[in-house]
Motif scaffolding. Structure first.
Motif, short mmCIF file in Angstrom:
data_model
loop_
_atom_site.label_atom_id
_atom_site.label_comp_id
_atom_site.label_asym_id
_atom_site.label_seq_id
_atom_site.Cartn_x
_atom_site.Cartn_y
_atom_site.Cartn_z
N LEU A 189 0.82 -1.21 0.00
CA LEU A 189 0.00 0.00 0.00
C LEU A 189 0.86 1.26 0.00
O LEU A 189 0.54 2.24 -0.68
N LYS B 162 0.90 4.01 -2.90
CA LYS B 162 0.66 5.42 -2.59
C LYS B 162 1.72 6.31 -3.23
O LYS B 162 1.40 7.36 -3.78
N GLY C 254 0.90 6.97 -6.66
CA GLY C 254 -0.33 7.71 -6.87
C GLY C 254 -1.58 6.84 -6.94
O GLY C 254 -2.62 7.28 -7.38
N ILE C 255 -1.46 5.60 -6.49
CA ILE C 255 -2.60 4.68 -6.49
C ILE C 255 -3.20 4.68 -5.09
O ILE C 255 -2.51 4.42 -4.12
N HIS C 256 -4.49 4.96 -4.98
CA HIS C 256 -5.16 5.03 -3.69
C HIS C 256 -5.61 3.64 -3.25
O HIS C 256 -5.88 2.77 -4.06
N ALA C 257 -5.70 3.45 -1.94
CA ALA C 257 -6.11 2.16 -1.38
C ALA C 257 -7.48 1.74 -1.90
O ALA C 257 -7.72 0.55 -2.13
N ASP C 258 -8.39 2.69 -2.10
CA ASP C 258 -9.72 2.35 -2.62
C ASP C 258 -9.63 1.73 -4.01
O ASP C 258 -10.40 0.83 -4.34
N GLU C 259 -8.71 2.22 -4.82
CA GLU C 259 -8.53 1.64 -6.16
C GLU C 259 -8.05 0.20 -6.08
O GLU C 259 -8.48 -0.66 -6.85
#
Length: 50
Positions: free
Chosen positions: A25, A29, A32-37
């Motif tokens: 995670l 991050k 630029g990738i969010h946990a929701d994605e």
């Protein structure tokens, strides 16, 4: 987290798995990738596998 790795002598090693997720995670991050994605991706894959 209710999933775990099982060690050689049968003990549950949830800490190892949790640390892997934290590492992944944090790396995501930084990219630029969010946990929701990530959750949405795995949920979609799980539904397709069923």
């Amino acid at each position: 987290m209710d999933k775990s790795n099982q060690g050689e002598i049968g003990e549950l090693q949830t800490v190892d798995l949790d640390m892997e997720w934290v590492y992944l995670l944090l790396k995501a991050k930084k990219q630029g990738i969010h946990a929701d994605e990530i959750r949405r991706f795995f949920n979609d894959r799980t539904l397709k596998a069923m």
